[in-house]
Design a protein around this motif. Structure first.
Motif, PDB file in Angstrom:
ATOM      1  N   SER A  16       0.610  -1.254  -0.032  1.00  0.00           N
ATOM      2  CA  SER A  16      -0.267  -0.071  -0.176  1.00  0.00           C
ATOM      3  C   SER A  16       1.256   1.643  -0.249  1.00  0.00           C
ATOM      4  O   SER A  16       1.654   1.944   0.519  1.00  0.00           O
ATOM      5  CB  SER A  16      -0.621   0.418   1.191  1.00  0.00           C
ATOM      6  OG  SER A  16      -1.570   1.051   1.433  1.00  0.00           O
ATOM      7  N   THR A  17       0.797   2.387  -0.811  1.00  0.00           N
ATOM      8  CA  THR A  17       1.670   3.343  -1.211  1.00  0.00           C
ATOM      9  C   THR A  17       0.898   4.077  -1.502  1.00  0.00           C
ATOM     10  O   THR A  17      -0.594   3.817  -2.454  1.00  0.00           O
ATOM     11  CB  THR A  17       2.920   3.052  -1.874  1.00  0.00           C
ATOM     12  OG1 THR A  17       3.318   4.221  -2.140  1.00  0.00           O
ATOM     13  CG2 THR A  17       2.607   2.184  -3.603  1.00  0.00           C
ATOM     14  N   ASN A  18       1.577   5.562  -1.927  1.00  0.00           N
ATOM     15  CA  ASN A  18       0.860   6.746  -2.466  1.00  0.00           C
ATOM     16  C   ASN A  18       1.470   6.809  -3.693  1.00  0.00           C
ATOM     17  O   ASN A  18       1.038   7.592  -4.602  1.00  0.00           O
ATOM     18  CB  ASN A  18       1.571   7.761  -1.367  1.00  0.00           C
ATOM     19  CG  ASN A  18      -0.050   7.845  -1.186  1.00  0.00           C
ATOM     20  OD1 ASN A  18      -1.105   7.843  -1.113  1.00  0.00           O
ATOM     21  ND2 ASN A  18       0.266   8.974   0.431  1.00  0.00           N
ATOM     22  N   TRP A  19       2.820   6.146  -3.911  1.00  0.00           N
ATOM     23  CA  TRP A  19       3.560   6.303  -4.831  1.00  0.00           C
ATOM     24  C   TRP A  19       4.114   4.853  -5.540  1.00  0.00           C
ATOM     25  O   TRP A  19       4.942   3.937  -5.258  1.00  0.00           O
ATOM     26  CB  TRP A  19       4.704   6.897  -4.583  1.00  0.00           C
ATOM     27  CG  TRP A  19       5.004   8.371  -3.909  1.00  0.00           C
ATOM     28  CD1 TRP A  19       4.438   9.362  -4.791  1.00  0.00           C
ATOM     29  CD2 TRP A  19       4.600   8.224  -3.200  1.00  0.00           C
ATOM     30  NE1 TRP A  19       4.523  10.459  -4.381  1.00  0.00           N
ATOM     31  CE2 TRP A  19       4.098  10.679  -3.313  1.00  0.00           C
ATOM     32  CE3 TRP A  19       4.502   8.251  -1.597  1.00  0.00           C
ATOM     33  CZ2 TRP A  19       4.174  11.173  -1.686  1.00  0.00           C
ATOM     34  CZ3 TRP A  19       4.838   8.671  -0.142  1.00  0.00           C
ATOM     35  CH2 TRP A  19       4.037  10.384  -0.681  1.00  0.00           C
ATOM     36  N   ARG A  20       3.121   4.473  -6.899  1.00  0.00           N
ATOM     37  CA  ARG A  20       3.467   3.485  -7.489  1.00  0.00           C
ATOM     38  C   ARG A  20       3.935   3.575  -8.955  1.00  0.00           C
ATOM     39  O   ARG A  20       3.112   4.449  -9.688  1.00  0.00           O
ATOM     40  CB  ARG A  20       2.075   2.459  -7.787  1.00  0.00           C
ATOM     41  CG  ARG A  20       2.489   0.673  -8.256  1.00  0.00           C
ATOM     42  CD  ARG A  20       1.141   0.383  -7.974  1.00  0.00           C
ATOM     43  NE  ARG A  20       0.646   0.091  -6.842  1.00  0.00           N
ATOM     44  CZ  ARG A  20       1.385  -0.222  -6.018  1.00  0.00           C
ATOM     45  NH1 ARG A  20       2.314  -0.887  -5.226  1.00  0.00           N
ATOM     46  NH2 ARG A  20       0.207  -0.486  -4.667  1.00  0.00           N
ATOM     47  N   GLU A  21       5.215   3.323  -9.400  1.00  0.00           N
ATOM     48  CA  GLU A  21       5.214   3.810 -11.088  1.00  0.00           C
ATOM     49  C   GLU A  21       5.701   2.546 -11.441  1.00  0.00           C
ATOM     50  O   GLU A  21       6.043   1.993 -11.126  1.00  0.00           O
ATOM     51  CB  GLU A  21       6.638   4.929 -11.078  1.00  0.00           C
ATOM     52  CG  GLU A  21       6.233   5.924  -9.866  1.00  0.00           C
ATOM     53  CD  GLU A  21       5.243   6.866 -10.744  1.00  0.00           C
ATOM     54  OE1 GLU A  21       5.679   7.071 -11.604  1.00  0.00           O
ATOM     55  OE2 GLU A  21       4.822   7.581  -9.524  1.00  0.00           O
ATOM     56  N   ILE A  22       5.328   3.203 -13.162  1.00  0.00           N
ATOM     57  CA  ILE A  22       5.106   1.032 -13.757  1.00  0.00           C
ATOM     58  C   ILE A  22       5.719   2.061 -15.250  1.00  0.00           C
ATOM     59  O   ILE A  22       5.744   3.158 -15.879  1.00  0.00           O
ATOM     60  CB  ILE A  22       3.697   1.405 -14.110  1.00  0.00           C
ATOM     61  CG1 ILE A  22       2.779   1.309 -13.059  1.00  0.00           C
ATOM     62  CG2 ILE A  22       3.636   0.043 -15.303  1.00  0.00           C
ATOM     63  CD1 ILE A  22       1.806   1.085 -13.105  1.00  0.00           C
TER      64      ILE A  22
END
Length: 302
Positions: A72-78
């Motif tokens: 769980s996070t506010n920052w997930r980058e792809i």
């Protein structure tokens, strides 16, 4: 006067197709995957994992076709290379890694095939060379260094770190084009330009100055002559640099849709730069002449 008249509208030359909310409280990074048949999928960094939507779905694109859980996070980058997605998360917690997701069986399903945590666990931003599918990813803002980790993902089941650009100060994000890495030194005055022809030995070449700091991200025009640099600070315009001659760098133009907001993430496609502009939503700027940027479209979200 014309600025306020224009921005009273919610959109210009951009139409809303669908609005999707899977119920997560936050959404962050996103990317696209195009399968061998040309069908497009949106990969969205939700708070609890990576959500995948089939954009050509005749039954409605708002239906998720896959969801890969993560921390769980506010920052997930792809980012995506070939038929694999690479995902990093940034929060002070345990059990973080770079996830590798196989997209080859979409729209039926997607699945997690490996997790890399040999040299870092959390990462703030992940990038690739957006101009080709060379088998490398670049991770910024990790737990173990303040620099950029370079991973060879030729074997997506076994990613291997092949180099690190670690100048001793924080690199927030980077842009990659061929043998050049543009490393954005958030707390230092500018963008480091780095030779990565030998990825085991990244070598500093020169710096594109930014005396006010907070350098966030950038993108390059298709011809490689101009770099558009954004700053994560309200009141700072994006700067368009002519970088043809490193010994004679020239800031040729600036752009903002609101000089009280910040220009956050720019990406180039053709003659257009697509900008996530915080309070100003999506902005599309025509850079056919990079010295005269012209806003030609927007969709205003917060």
């Amino acid at each position: 006067l014309s600025y306020f008249s224009l921005n009273a509208q919610i959109s210009l030359n951009v139409d809303l197709i669908a609005a999707i909310d899977r119920g997560d409280s936050r959404y962050s990074g996103s990317w696209v995957y195009v399968d061998p048949l040309g069908q497009e999928y949106a990969l969205v960094g939700a708070k609890t994992g990576t959500a995948i939507y089939w954009l050509d779905n005749p039954d409605g694109m708002e239906n998720e076709v896959a969801f890969i859980p993560g921390p769980s996070t506010n920052w997930r980058e792809i980012t995506v290379i070939a038929d694999k997605a690479y995902v990093v998360t940034d929060v002070q917690d345990t059990d973080h890694s770079m996830q590798v997701i196989d997209l080859g069986a979409l729209p039926d399903y997607a699945n997690l095939i490996s997790s890399y945590d040999d040299t870092f666990d959390k990462g703030h931003i992940i990038q690739k060379d957006i101009f080709d599918d060379s088998p490398y990813v670049y991770i910024n803002g990790t737990t173990t260094t303040s620099g950029v980790h370079i991973l060879d993902i030729s074997d997506p089941f076994e990613p291997v770190e092949v180099g690190v650009y670690n100048p001793g100060y924080y690199i927030h994000d980077c842009h990659v084009r061929g043998n050049l890495l543009f490393a954005h030194a958030f707390f230092e005055p500018g963008t480091d330009v780095v030779d990565i022809s030998d990825k085991s030995n990244p070598t500093f070449l020169y710096r594109i100055p930014d005396p006010n700091g907070s350098t966030h991200s950038s993108t390059m025009t298709m011809d490689g002559k101009y770099l558009i640099v954004a700053n994560e600070q309200d009141g700072r315009d994006a700067i368009i640099w002519n970088i043809e001659d490193p010994n004679n760098l020239e800031a040729v133009a600036t752009y903002t849709a609101n000089n009280e907001s910040l220009v956050h993430n720019p990406y180039i496609k053709g003659d257009f730069v697509y900008i996530a502009h915080n309070t100003e939503g999506l902005r599309i700027v025509d850079l056919a002449d990079p010295e005269v940027p012209v806003e030609v479209g927007f969709y205003d979200t917060f």
